[in-house]
Enzyme design. Structure first.
Site, PDB file in Angstrom:
ATOM      1  N   VAL A   1      56.233  24.960  15.087  1.00  0.00           N
ATOM      2  CA  VAL A   1      55.841  24.190  14.024  1.00  0.00           C
ATOM      3  C   VAL A   1      54.761  22.990  14.390  1.00  0.00           C
ATOM      4  O   VAL A   1      54.895  22.467  15.387  1.00  0.00           O
ATOM      5  CB  VAL A   1      57.156  23.417  13.577  1.00  0.00           C
TER       6      VAL A   1
ATOM      7  N   GLY B   1      49.140  24.634  14.781  1.00  0.00           N
ATOM      8  CA  GLY B   1      48.066  25.368  14.162  1.00  0.00           C
ATOM      9  C   GLY B   1      48.272  26.761  14.238  1.00  0.00           C
ATOM     10  O   GLY B   1      47.332  27.710  14.204  1.00  0.00           O
ATOM     11  N   LEU B   2      49.536  27.260  14.198  1.00  0.00           N
ATOM     12  CA  LEU B   2      49.706  28.755  14.087  1.00  0.00           C
ATOM     13  C   LEU B   2      50.327  29.108  12.661  1.00  0.00           C
ATOM     14  O   LEU B   2      50.688  30.425  12.453  1.00  0.00           O
ATOM     15  CB  LEU B   2      50.923  29.392  15.262  1.00  0.00           C
TER      16      LEU B   2
ATOM     17  N   SER C   1      52.609  27.645  10.631  1.00  0.00           N
ATOM     18  CA  SER C   1      53.989  27.959  10.232  1.00  0.00           C
ATOM     19  C   SER C   1      54.373  27.668   8.602  1.00  0.00           C
ATOM     20  O   SER C   1      54.872  28.321   8.142  1.00  0.00           O
ATOM     21  CB  SER C   1      54.807  27.119  11.284  1.00  0.00           C
TER      22      SER C   1
ATOM     23  N   ASP D   1      44.771  29.852   5.897  1.00  0.00           N
ATOM     24  CA  ASP D   1      46.184  30.138   6.323  1.00  0.00           C
ATOM     25  C   ASP D   1      47.227  30.872   5.488  1.00  0.00           C
ATOM     26  O   ASP D   1      47.596  31.831   5.605  1.00  0.00           O
ATOM     27  CB  ASP D   1      47.095  28.829   6.781  1.00  0.00           C
TER      28      ASP D   1
END
Ligand code: PMV
Length: 326
Positions: A106, A109-110, A112, A156
Site C-alpha cells: 500500500v 506506487g504499485l 493498490s 492506474d
C-alpha cells in the site's frame, strides 16, 4: 446469498509518470499481484466494509468504526465511493457488505488503491447487473481516485481494468503494446510510503514557477515514451532500459526522487540491471528495474543489499475479472 466477486491487478509505470498528467503518453504494465473484492447485499442502506486496512460502516454522511486507527475513514472512503458510484449508476439504494483482500503493498506506487477501486466497482456491478463494460468499470473507478488525489491521469485505473502493457494518454485512451519477449522486471520497495496527490501538487508548483523548463522536460518525456513503445514492440529491452534511465533523470529534475530511490536504482544497475527508474509518484515508494533475461534474482540481491525490499514480478495480461458466487 449471492456474492459479486472481482479481482484486479496492480501495476508498475515503465515510462512517463507525472508527465502523463500534462497530456504526454506513458507506458504501464499490469503485474501479477491482485486485489480481490466480494460484495453481498445486506439489510438497510449502509455500506459495511471489511479489509486488512481497517473496517467501518458508512450510513449516508455518517461513518462508524470500531477500529482504533483514526485514519481508517480516509482509507475506506475510496472503497465507499466506488461502491456508491455503481449504486448511483444503476439507480439503486441498497445495503452492502464489501470485503477487500489485497496482496499489493500500500502507498508505494504499485496501484493498490486503483486495483481495489476497480475490483470494487466490478464486484458490485456483477452483483446487481453483470453488464458493466470494462470502460464503464474504468470510468466509475476513476471517481474514487479523484477523491484520493485531485487531478489523476487515470493511468492506474485503466491498466488495472484492461491489463497488459498499455500506451496510455490522459482522458482514458490507450493502445495495447505487444512485446515479443518477456519483461524481466524487478521492483525495489524503499518501504517509505507517500501520498500521490502531494507529489502531483509539488510538480504542478514547479511547473508554475518554471513553465518553460518544465514544458521542455514534459516534451522530452513524451518523446522518450514514443521511442520506448517502438523498442518494446521490437523486444529491444536494452534500448527500452536506456530510456528508463533517462526517464529517471527527468523525474529527478521534476523533484520527485529521493535518496533511497536513487540508491536502489543505482544498486539495481550495479547488480546487472539494464536500466532502472523510480516508478509511480516517487517521494518514496518503489523503483522498477529491467534485468537481463533470467537475471532477476541477481538484481533482487543487489536491491536487498542496498536496503530495499525486492519484488520479482511478471506482467499480467488479464485485467479485471468478475463472477458470481453462492
Ligand atoms: O499511483 P502512483 O503513485 O503510482 O502515481 C500515479 C502516476 C502519476 O503520474 C504520478 C499520477 C497520475 O495520475 O498519473
Amino acid at each position: 446469498m449471492l456474492k459479486g466477486c472481482a479481482t484486479a491487478p496492480a501495476k508498475t509505470i515503465l515510462l512517463g509518470e507525472h508527465f502523463v498528467v500534462y497530456g504526454e503518453p506513458a507506458i504501464v504494465t499490469a503485474i501479477d499481484r491482485k486485489a480481490k473484492v466480494t460484495a453481498q447485499e445486506s439489510p438497510g442502506t449502509s455500506i459495511h466494509i471489511t479489509s486488512d486496512l481497517g473496517c467501518g460502516t458508512f450510513e449516508g454522511a455518517d461513518f462508524k468504526t470500531s477500529d482504533s486507527c483514526r485514519k481508517v475513514r480516509r482509507i475506506l472512503e475510496p472503497i465507499r465511493i466506488s461502491t456508491q458510484s455503481v449504486l448511483d449508476y444503476l439507480k439503486l439504494k441498497r445495503g452492502l457488505d464489501v470485503n477487500v483482500e489485497s496482496v499489493i503493498p500500500v502507498g508505494v506506487g504499485l496501484g493498490s488503491s486503483s486495483a481495489i477501486s476497480v475490483a470494487t466497482v466490478a464486484a458490485v456491478g456483477r452483483l446487481f447487473d453483470g453488464r458493466l463494460s470494462t470502460s464503464d468499470i474504468f470510468s466509475l473507478a476513476l471517481d474514487a481516485e479523484k477523491f484520493v488525489h485531485g487531478n489523476p491521469s487515470g493511468i492506474d485505473q485503466q491498466v488495472s481494468a484492461f491489463g497488459g502493457i498499455l500506451l496510455y494518454r490522459k482522458g482514458g485512451t490507450s493502445t495495447r503494446l505487444q512485446c515479443p519477449v518477456e519483461l524481466p522486471l524487478v521492483i525495489g520497495n524503499t518501504g517509505e510510503s507517500r501520498t500521490t496527490g502531494r507529489l502531483v501538487e509539488s510538480v504542478r508548483q514547479r511547473h508554475e514557477r518554471l513553465p518553460n523548463i518544465m514544458n521542455q522536460l514534459i516534451k522530452v518525456a513524451g518523446g522518450l515514451v514514443e521511442e520506448g513503445a517502438a523498442a518494446l514492440k521490437k523486444g529491444d529491452l536494452q534500448r527500452f532500459a536506456e530510456l528508463m534511465d533517462i526517464n529517471h533523470g527527468l523525474l529527478v529534475s521534476a523533484g520527485v526522487s529521493t535518496e533511497a530511490l536513487d540508491r536502489l536504482a543505482h544498486a539495481a544497475k550495479a547488480a546487472g540491471a539494464l536500466g532502472a527508474k523510480l516508478t509511480g509518484a516517487g517521494g518514496g515508494g518503489c523503483i522498477v528495474a529491467m534485468s537481463e533475461p533470467g537475471e532477476q534474482s541477481k538484481v533482487a540481491e543487489g536491491i536487498k543489499r542496498a536496503g530495499g525490499e525486492p519484488i520479482i514480478v511478471e506482467k499480467a495480461d488479464t485485467g479485471v475479472q468478475s463472477w458470481l458466487e453462492k
